[in-house]
Design an enzyme around this catalytic site. Structure first.
Site, PDB file in Angstrom:
ATOM      1  N   ASP A  97      70.040 -85.214  31.082  1.00 37.24           N
ATOM      2  CA  ASP A  97      70.346 -86.507  31.711  1.00 37.24           C
ATOM      3  C   ASP A  97      69.561 -87.612  30.981  1.00 37.24           C
ATOM      4  O   ASP A  97      68.928 -87.368  29.945  1.00 37.24           O
ATOM      5  CB  ASP A  97      70.053 -86.466  33.228  1.00 37.24           C
TER       6      ASP A  97
ATOM      7  N   CYS B 240      65.678 -82.571  32.001  1.00 33.18           N
ATOM      8  CA  CYS B 240      65.786 -83.754  32.865  1.00 33.18           C
ATOM      9  C   CYS B 240      64.361 -84.309  32.959  1.00 33.18           C
ATOM     10  O   CYS B 240      63.502 -83.896  32.177  1.00 33.18           O
ATOM     11  CB  CYS B 240      66.401 -83.413  34.230  1.00 33.18           C
TER      12      CYS B 240
ATOM     13  N   THR C 240      61.771 -83.964  35.111  1.00 31.39           N
ATOM     14  CA  THR C 240      60.762 -82.931  35.356  1.00 31.39           C
ATOM     15  C   THR C 240      61.201 -81.563  34.867  1.00 31.39           C
ATOM     16  O   THR C 240      60.369 -80.658  34.737  1.00 31.39           O
ATOM     17  CB  THR C 240      60.509 -82.785  36.868  1.00 31.39           C
TER      18      THR C 240
ATOM     19  N   HIS D 284      60.391 -61.020  30.331  1.00 28.30           N
ATOM     20  CA  HIS D 284      60.495 -60.489  31.698  1.00 28.30           C
ATOM     21  C   HIS D 284      61.774 -60.897  32.419  1.00 28.30           C
ATOM     22  O   HIS D 284      62.300 -60.128  33.216  1.00 28.30           O
ATOM     23  CB  HIS D 284      59.305 -60.961  32.549  1.00 28.30           C
TER      24      HIS D 284
ATOM     25  N   HIS E 106      61.755 -54.491  33.814  1.00 25.73           N
ATOM     26  CA  HIS E 106      62.238 -55.876  33.931  1.00 25.73           C
ATOM     27  C   HIS E 106      63.758 -55.915  34.069  1.00 25.73           C
ATOM     28  O   HIS E 106      64.297 -56.788  34.752  1.00 25.73           O
ATOM     29  CB  HIS E 106      61.770 -56.708  32.734  1.00 25.73           C
TER      30      HIS E 106
END
Ligand code: RB5
Length: 161
Positions: A11, A69, A71, A102, A137
């Site tokens: 964004d 974005c 954050t 993992h 995993h």
């Protein structure tokens, strides 16, 4: 499976870090599919780019995605709504490595407000060269897939407070 193509999306708040990642990938000879934003608008909606990247990534095992974005949080929440997507918001190289080893993350998510060029370069390179470890995993990742199947068709929930 050798990853050949990286799908990029961001964004307005992740725009600069996406453009920076594009430069890094260009030097590493990856094929790049940029789904936008192509210009930095005043306001954009990260779920739109998360969806575009996720749909391309889930279609082929040879593709992985990098989303951004402000954050990285919104883009990762949105991308993880799409079945088959394991989007990991990563802040350092240790997380980049483990998100692959993992969690078999098929989308790396970065925060762009602010970002450190050196750190982003190291995160991207580490993530690209890390490999899923399988074994115990794989059992856990299969359980994530089972959760998608179990709850995927329930359209309601997650009420806004
Ligand atoms: C946009 O202002 C910002 O909310 C968005 O880029 C992201 O950080 C959301 O999680």
């Amino acid at each position: 499976m050798k990853i050949k193509t990286i799908v990029l999306g961001a964004d307005h708040a992740g725009f600069e870090v996406k453009e920076f990642v594009k430069q890094i990938l260009g030097k590493l000879n990856y094929k790049i599919e940029d789904v936008g934003a192509y210009v930095k608008r005043k306001r954009d909606d990260y779920p739109d780019y998360a969806e575009k990247v996720a749909l391309k990534v889930r279609r082929s095992r040879e593709r992985r995605g990098i989303l951004a974005c402000g954050t990285g949080i919104g883009a990762s929440i949105a991308a993880n709504k799409i079945p088959g997507i394991r989007a990991a918001l990563v802040c350092n190289t240790a997380e980049a490595k483990l998100s692959e080893e993992h969690n078999n993350a098929n989308i790396l998510v970065l925060g762009g407000r602010p970002f450190n060029r050196k750190a982003v370069r190291r995160i991207v390179k580490t993530w690209l060269k890390s490999k899923f470890a399988g074994g115990r995993h794989a059992r856990r990742v299969n359980k994530i897939t089972a959760l998608e199947k179990k709850y995927g068709k329930q359209g309601r929930g997650g009420h806004i407070r």
